[in-house]
Design a protein around this motif. Structure first.
Motif, PDB file in Angstrom:
ATOM      1  N   GLU A 197      -8.914  -1.473   8.835  1.00 15.44           N
ATOM      2  CA  GLU A 197      -7.914  -2.511   8.585  1.00 15.44           C
ATOM      3  C   GLU A 197      -6.529  -1.890   8.557  1.00 15.44           C
ATOM      4  OE1 GLU A 197      -8.622  -5.675   5.725  1.00 15.44           O
ATOM      5  OE2 GLU A 197     -10.604  -4.823   5.340  1.00 15.44           O
ATOM      6  N   LYS A 198      -5.572  -2.608   9.146  1.00 11.90           N
ATOM      7  CA  LYS A 198      -4.185  -2.159   9.188  1.00 11.90           C
ATOM      8  C   LYS A 198      -3.337  -3.118   8.366  1.00 11.90           C
ATOM      9  CE  LYS A 198      -5.234   1.080  12.176  1.00 11.90           C
ATOM     10  NZ  LYS A 198      -5.230   2.507  11.789  1.00 11.90           N
ATOM     11  N   LEU A 257      -4.968  -8.935  15.507  1.00  8.00           N
ATOM     12  CA  LEU A 257      -5.748  -7.712  15.682  1.00  8.00           C
ATOM     13  C   LEU A 257      -4.989  -6.600  16.382  1.00  8.00           C
ATOM     14  CD1 LEU A 257      -9.135  -9.344  16.736  1.00  8.00           C
ATOM     15  CD2 LEU A 257      -8.424  -8.606  14.467  1.00  8.00           C
ATOM     16  N   PHE A 261      -2.515 -11.383   8.612  1.00 10.87           N
ATOM     17  CA  PHE A 261      -3.916 -11.164   8.289  1.00 10.87           C
ATOM     18  C   PHE A 261      -4.714 -12.422   8.606  1.00 10.87           C
ATOM     19  CE2 PHE A 261      -1.606  -8.393   5.321  1.00 10.87           C
ATOM     20  CZ  PHE A 261      -2.098  -7.171   5.760  1.00 10.87           C
ATOM     21  N   TYR A 270      -1.388  -6.487  17.047  1.00  8.82           N
ATOM     22  CA  TYR A 270      -0.078  -6.156  16.484  1.00  8.82           C
ATOM     23  C   TYR A 270      -0.088  -6.094  14.951  1.00  8.82           C
ATOM     24  CZ  TYR A 270       1.541  -7.184  21.199  1.00  8.82           C
ATOM     25  OH  TYR A 270       1.726  -7.167  22.558  1.00  8.82           O
ATOM     26  N   ASN A 271      -1.152  -6.562  14.347  1.00 13.76           N
ATOM     27  CA  ASN A 271      -1.267  -6.547  12.876  1.00 13.76           C
ATOM     28  C   ASN A 271      -0.102  -7.254  12.192  1.00 13.76           C
ATOM     29  OD1 ASN A 271      -1.993  -3.214  13.626  1.00 13.76           O
ATOM     30  ND2 ASN A 271      -3.584  -4.715  13.217  1.00 13.76           N
ATOM     31  N   GLU A 319       1.054  -1.597  12.085  1.00 17.92           N
ATOM     32  CA  GLU A 319       0.916  -0.407  12.933  1.00 17.92           C
ATOM     33  C   GLU A 319       0.786  -0.773  14.399  1.00 17.92           C
ATOM     34  OE1 GLU A 319      -1.046   0.958   9.006  1.00 17.92           O
ATOM     35  OE2 GLU A 319      -0.720  -0.908  10.125  1.00 17.92           O
ATOM     36  N   GLY A 320       0.057  -1.854  14.678  1.00 21.77           N
ATOM     37  CA  GLY A 320      -0.111  -2.257  16.068  1.00 21.77           C
ATOM     38  C   GLY A 320       1.201  -2.636  16.708  1.00 21.77           C
TER      39      GLY A 320
END
Length: 1400
Positions: free
Chosen positions: A969-970, A893, A899, A895-896, A974-975
């Motif tokens: 959702e990424k 969640l 999945f 650091y993405n 991006e994180g």
């Protein structure tokens, strides 16, 4: 010298007598001594003659000489000469006897020659083998047929002579030929219902033929004409027992036996029932054996279509005044939609001829006063006319004028329809047809005038005269309809608030100048202009139109208009794909396109065109956004995809996944998710027919990269083999696919999963074992990698403590090169985990590395990371769990990096044993439950999206966007990038983010559904974690509200894991009540489960269902199949349902409920059987076969253990006193014990016959995989108990009807059954003093030989026949004849032994 001259010379001395003898020839006879002397002398000369002349010529000459004689003494002498030649084998016996009868001079009015001929025949026919006897019987019957009936009374001697021969041939004690061959000749001679010749013979022949009524009963399914199948989707294979002759609509029968009259009748009920069912067109073609490639008219199908439409018109008249929300009203209008699709399909394939159908409509409606359904009939006809009138001559459509004048005969104009009502376009259908016909007439007339003027040479005499088509006058009753339509055409203000635009499109679809305006209005209303609206993701926008065309509007369009609309949308899509526009398709276009694809009549431009044309072109243009959109449509909007298209899409997806330019994070996720749905949604019956087509190239349907997809395919194979009973027939096709999967993605299954596999798959994986990942070695490798690269790819988690190594730039470059090169170990996610567990942060180079690796290769890293994660959690007894769970959550969640659905899928499918398996399930549970994020997503989506019926929603896009704003959702790490650049200068992290692809329907919660399906199954396989499953279902179960196939999933789960769930009643109840209960707010209460079960699910008390409960369930299924009104289940639009029709839905929900009962499966099966075996008081006698049919459907759809009690009951009945007694004293064949249909209507049916009937129907509905277990049942359970003649006959009646299926579908079983039957016969012969019904037993075994097995088991049964009692051995002596069955039997359908050489 000629043969005739030589014969005259041979017989000259023998026949020469004194004048006085010649004068008193009728009063003088030679002494026996003189007669013998003359015969010997004549015979000596004749023998010398035969040495010089061919025997065939001698036979012909001798017979000619015989018929030339006119003196009685000469006739008798030559006849005696022929007898001696036959007795002493001077002439070939068979040749002589076969040439006696067809001789041209053998006439019934030549009394002496006729009688002598048949006297010779009867005396010496025993000297030839049985094939010759069969041929002679054929010739004798033909000769008898040529005798005029007017001559019978005058020629008693001649008739007695020929009848004596026939009776001798039919005498079972003489046993000259098998009676089975004799009855074949008699039936061919006399026909089914014609008298069998002379009155003195007819009684004996009738008695002889009646003997074979027993054989006909043995090989006939009880109540076959009353049985009905359940129509499933598309290519689900049917057994051969449902096939009909496409001309006569009769069942195919084997041999010339006196079958029951019902089998010779037209099976219109069966065909009509199938035609009525949605999605039945492939099944209709299968039943009638119609090949789509062969354009052939089927008059029977054409007639049934017309009758079905007319009957629907009559039903429409009955409900016309009902409210539109009434179920009966909805059902009848859904039926009209289905009928229009059926008519278009069969007429386009030329199985039905449109003008003939219109003529039939006129003839049938002329005698009926059916007005209320006329608009719907016109609507059905308009569908075909609007799409085909331009390609066909006007004369093909003119018969409709006469029909229209019949139906619209009012003298006053009908009221103007309310254009705001959805079905108003049906009321305008007639006037639309007239407009199409008039424009066609105008166009044809103009073309004729142009052709005439062009061909004119200026000479009056050469002017061509062409016939002009007259315009069709508008009936008075349709005047107001016509006036309103004209006003609509003239108006410029038509809107989509009513159905005026749809009306114009329907009326003008063949006139370009009038059609372009309204069709463009429809397209513009959903495509939009330059304004845009945001889509989920960064910098992703679409054209602004968000409201799709409603289903009611699309339903009001003709097929021709729908096709045009699809064409316009596809053009827009292709233009956008070629231009690679940054603005995506409008949500309204995508939703409308999805809705248009549900119409089967638009298939060529619809799903087929999308997969075979649009999809490849979009991929060719590298338009990833549109590609992603198309995949979303397949995943979330298309409910019925034909299996061949599903497999074609799967192969395309594997190619897409391997394309270099498609390694896009978001697209790869969508490709894998769509592929997973395509695999797991394959129906059980479709798996083998579809996948076996790829045995030569199995890699087309196998992923080269994704082990998870290949594992899902293996699980689908296992499920299909188990549920269809294909365990007995899963041949090399399955092994070829499994080997190809292992070559691409080597893998191993956990033991608890492998135990649930069918035996054949277990054996395969035991022989092809792959070493599992050594997790200790994996951990050591990760530690080594971290020591080497840890400082480079991480930085301190404390602010201001970043890595300041002067060699960082070089090291980062080395790290980027190392981790992104081919063959680099897939440990990078493990290293990131290591960094986070040490309270450090990944550096920016990690983002660069992950971006270069790409989502495709990162899947391998995820697999490795899941193994590493399980090992980490297993260390130190799980003491680090509380610290590790937040880290995993951050990787997902914050650091993405990975999945959630992808990681859980890997954890669920990896090979973990023992404690590690429980740890993996523990991690899954924690990831789904403890972080509130996913639970919050599920809860919010379920609450905000009240209805899962997307086809009824106009505001889906609004709900969709609200949800994505709440839970974005990424896809591009991006994180990780944000964390790595936190506190650094902005320009250092100013890389532009990747372009997000448009998302119209999907989100994490919906994408997780197929993963959750697999997770539930893995939890069921490991009993220690099933309690955790109940917790998961309690919190995430509401998500099943959006499942594409919830009942099918429940059915597959309960069926596949029946053994695991057998004693887990609470868990079964939780599964069923959770999944079905998730739809309580959108479905009526009685849509699936019965009230009794709902009460059980709502309380904790134990419940033991009583007989009335099972009777209610069966009655519900009977009423559904019978189409009873009001229907047991609420009406629904089957285009958006997981099942194709009400019967399929009823069957599956009933099976789900039965499998979820708190009872042992054997008890459930027995209770279902008792509904028809012991509860006759609740069933009307005339409906007993309908109930039996329903019970059989349930038993054969349930797991094997549910119908095993049937076999137990069969053994008990065989051991019962009724069958365990002797048959010696019986005077008639015991039909009262062996035939149900003759007994039940008179309330005299026996328990033996009821069970026999139920068994017939159950085995009739079985797939060949299930039926293949019957030979083993006969051998192991039945054979040891068969000791009496009645028991043997019962077994013959039991197995006889299924011999054709074994022959065509499973030849090896056919051989096994035949051998077991002979073994039983030997037991009976050795155990009984006498056999009463030897002829009936022999007749059945000859039927088995000639119709099914030929000489395939001669070697095996020869010894058995030699050990039988003399009478039985005598009757079966022809069984082991070495000639082929084809030579032995005249019927063209008789098999030869060669036909069994390739049996499986």
């Amino acid at each position: 010298m000629s043969i005739d001259s030589r014969l005259e010379k041979v017989f000259d001395d023998a026949l020469k007598t004194d004048t006085i003898v010649n004068v008193f020839a009728g009063f003088v006879r030679l002494t026996p001594e003189d007669h013998d002397k003359r015969l010997r002398a004549c015979l000596s000369q004749f023998q010398e003659m035969t040495r010089e002349i061919a025997p065939e010529d001698c036979v012909s000459g001798l017979l000619n000489f015989f018929h030339k004689q006119t003196v009685l003494r000469h006739i008798n002498f030559v006849a005696d000469m022929i007898k001696i030649c036959l007795k002493d084998s001077i002439l070939p016996t068979k040749t002589v006897l076969q040439r006696l009868i067809p001789h041209e001079m053998l006439k019934h009015n030549r009394r002496v020659h006729w009688c002598k001929t048949f006297e010779i025949l009867k005396e010496y026919i025993h000297l030839i083998e049985y094939k010759g006897c069969r041929d002679i019987l054929h010739l004798v019957l033909l000769k008898l047929k040529n005798v005029p009936t007017t001559s019978w009374s005058e020629m008693t001697e001649q008739m007695n002579a020929i009848i004596d021969v026939i009776e001798y041939l039919l005498d079972p004690e003489a046993c000259l030929l098998p009676g089975y061959l004799a009855v074949n000749e008699i039936r061919q001679y006399s026909g089914e219902d014609q008298p069998s010749g002379h009155w003195s013979l007819s009684g004996k022949v009738a008695e002889f033929v009646d003997r074979f009524r027993a054989t006909a009963t043995m090989v006939s399914t009880t109540g076959r004409s009353h049985l009905l199948p359940v129509v499933f989707h598309f290519s689900v294979p049917l057994t051969t027992t449902w096939k009909l002759d496409h001309e006569t609509l009769r069942f195919t029968t084997k041999g010339q036996l006196p079958y029951d009259r019902s089998l010779y009748q037209r099976q219109t009920k069966l065909l009509r029932y199938i035609l009525e069912q949605p999605y039945s067109r492939d099944m209709v073609c299968h039943v009638l054996n119609l090949q789509k490639q062969q354009k052939q008219r089927c008059e029977a199908l054409e007639t049934e279509l017309v009758d079905l439409v007319v009957s629907t018109m009559e039903r429409t008249s009955e409900i016309e005044n009902l409210d539109e929300k009434d179920d009966a009203y909805r059902i009848i209008h859904l039926q009209w939609q289905h009928l229009s699709s059926q008519v278009i399909y069969f007429v386009l394939l030329q199985f039905a001829v449109f003008p003939r159908m219109v003529e039939n409509f006129y003839q049938k409606l002329s005698s009926r006063n059916v007005k209320n359904g006329r608009d719907h009939l016109m609507w059905v006809l308009l569908q075909f006319i609007s799409g085909s009138i331009q390609k066909n001559p006007l004369s093909d459509f003119l018969p409709i004028i006469k029909l229209m004048n019949l139906l619209y005969s009012e003298r006053q104009p009908l009221p103007e329809p309310d254009i705001t009502k959805p079905f108003s376009t049906h009321k305008f259908a007639a006037i639309c047809i007239l407009m199409h016909l008039n424009r066609k007439a105008q166009s044809d007339n103009q073309q004729q005038e142009n052709a005439s003027s062009n061909s004119s040479s200026g000479s009056i005499s050469t002017t061509s005269k062409t016939a002009q088509f007259q315009h069709c006058a508008i009936p008075v009753s349709l005047q107001k309809h016509h006036e309103y339509l004209q006003r609509c055409l003239e108006s410029k203000n038509n809107s989509l608030q009513d159905y005026a635009i749809a009306l114009i499109c329907n009326a003008c679809s063949t006139t370009t100048e009038l059609f372009n305006g309204p069709i463009n209005s429809l397209v513009d209303s959903i495509y939009g202009d330059s304004t845009t609206t945001p889509l989920p993701g960064e910098n992703c926008v679409a054209f602004a139109k968000t409201t799709p065309l409603s289903m009611s509007l699309l339903d009001s369009l003709t097929v021709h208009t729908k096709m045009s609309l699809i064409h316009h949308i596809v053009v827009k899509v292709m233009n956008l794909a070629q231009n690679n526009s940054n603005v995506a398709l409008s949500p309204a276009v995508v939703e409308t396109y999805s809705r248009l694809l549900v119409y089967m009549e638009t298939e060529s431009l619809g799903v087929k065109g999308l997969i075979s044309q649009v999809f490849p072109k979009v991929l060719q243009n590298n338009s990833l956004g549109i590609l992603n959109t198309l995949l979303e449509m397949f995943s979330y909007r298309l409910h019925h995809i034909q299996p061949q298209y599903r497999i074609q899409l799967l192969t395309n997806l594997h190619r897409v996944a391997a394309e270099p330019n498609t390694d896009h994070n978001q697209l790869q996720i969508c490709v894998e998710s769509t592929a997973l749905r395509m695999i797991t949604a394959l129906s059980n019956a479709d798996v083998k027919p579809q996948l076996s087509r790829f045995t030569s190239e199995p890699k087309q349907i196998i992923s080269k990269e994704s082990e998870e997809l290949n594992r899902a395919l293996v699980l689908t194979l296992a499920r299909s083999i188990h549920i269809t009973g294909a365990e007995t027939i899963s041949g090399s096709w399955c092994n070829d696919i499994l080997k190809a999967i292992l070559e691409e993605t080597p893998h191993r299954w956990a033991s608890h999963t492998l135990k649930c596999f069918p035996r054949s798959l277990q054996i395969f994986y035991q022989h092809n074992q792959i070493e599992c990942t050594n997790k200790e070695t994996l951990k050591n490798n990760v530690e080594d990698e971290y020591r080497k690269w840890g400082q480079v790819i991480s930085k301190s988690a404390q602010p201001g403590n970043s890595n300041s190594n002067s060699n960082a730039a070089v090291s980062e470059s080395d790290a980027l090169a190392y981790f992104t090169m081919d063959g680099s170990p897939p440990f990078f996610l493990c290293l990131l985990w290591k960094i986070l567990t040490l309270d450090r942060k990944p550096s920016l180079v990690c983002h660069n590395i992950l971006t270069v690796i790409g989502r495709r290769k990162l899947s391998t890293h995820v697999r490795t990371f899941s193994d590493f994660l399980v090992h980490e959690f297993s260390l130190d007894g799980g003491s680090h769990v509380k610290r590790y769970i937040p880290i995993v959550r951050d990787m997902i969640l914050k650091y993405n990096l990975v999945f959630l659905d992808q990681l859980i899928l890997c954890l669920a499918l990896r090979c973990n044993e023992g404690n590690e398996a429980q740890v993996a399930f523990f991690i899954i549970q924690y990831l789904l439950m403890k972080p509130d994020d996913f639970r919050a997503r599920v809860h919010s989506f379920v609450q905000d999206t009240k209805s899962a019926e997307h086809w009824t929603l106009d505001d889906w896009h609004v709900k969709h966007m609200n949800y994505h704003r709440k839970f974005p959702e990424k896809f591009y790490f991006e994180g990780l990038k944000s964390s790595a650049t936190e506190g650094e200068e902005e320009e250092k992290s100013s890389d532009s983010s990747q372009q997000y692809l448009p998302v119209y329907f999907g989100n994490l919660t919906l994408r997780f559904l197929p993963v959750f399906d697999l997770v539930v199954h893995r939890f069921l396989e490991l009993m220690p974690v099933t309690n955790s499953l109940e917790t998961l279902l309690a919190h995430l179960g509401p998500l099943y509200k959006f499942h594409e196939q919830p009942i099918t999933y429940l059915f597959n789960t309960l069926h596949y894991y029946e053994a695991r769930l057998r004693d887990r009643h609470s868990l079964k109840k939780t599964l069923v009540s959770t999944i079905i209960g998730s739809m309580n707010d959108t479905k009526p209460q009685n849509w699936a489960l019965s009230e009794q079960y709902l009460n059980y699910a709502a309380q904790q008390d134990n419940w033991k269902p009583e007989n009335n409960y099972f009777c209610m369930l069966v009655r519900r299924l009977v009423d559904t199949i019978d189409g009873k009104h009001p229907a047991p289940f609420p009406a629904c639009d089957w285009r958006f349902n997981e099942f194709p029709n009400a019967a399929a839905h009823a069957l599956h929900v009933t099976c789900v409920e039965l499998m979820a009962l708190p009872m042992q499966p054997e008890s459930v099966g027995l209770a279902l059987m008792e509904v028809v075996l012991k509860m006759q008081s609740v069933i009307e006698r005339k409906y007993v076969m309908m109930w039996t049919n329903a019970v059989a459907l349930l038993l054969t759809t349930l797991p094997e253990i549910y119908w095993k009690p049937l076999h137990t009951e069969l053994v008990n009945v065989i051991q019962s006193p009724a069958l365990n007694s002797s048959a010696v004293g019986m005077t008639e064949y015991p039909y009262y014990l062996l035939k149900f249909s003759d007994q039940h209507l008179s309330f005299s049916d026996h328990s033996c016959t009821r069970l026999l009937a139920l068994t017939h129907v159950v085995w009739h509905h079985m797939g060949i995989g299930q039926l293949s277990l019957v030979p083993q049942f006969l051998k192991e359970q039945v054979k040891p108990n068969v000791m009496t003649e009645l028991q043997l006959l019962y077994v013959f009646h039991l197995i006889g009807p299924f011999l054709p299926r074994f022959q065509h579908e499973r030849t090896r079983c056919m051989i096994d059954v035949a051998v077991v039957l002979y073994d039983m016969l030997l037991q009976v012969s050795e155990n009984c003093d006498d056999i009463r019904f030897m002829d009936e037993i022999a007749d059945f075994l000859y039927h088995l030989k000639y119709m099914h097995i030929g000489i395939a088991i001669n070697n095996q049964v020869e010894g058995i026949i030699d050990r039988l009692k003399p009478g039985m051995r005598k009757r079966l002596r022809f069984i082991i004849h070495t000639a082929s069955a084809k030579e032995q039997f005249r019927s063209p359908s008789a098999p030869s032994s060669a036909s069994h050489g390739d049996g499986t």
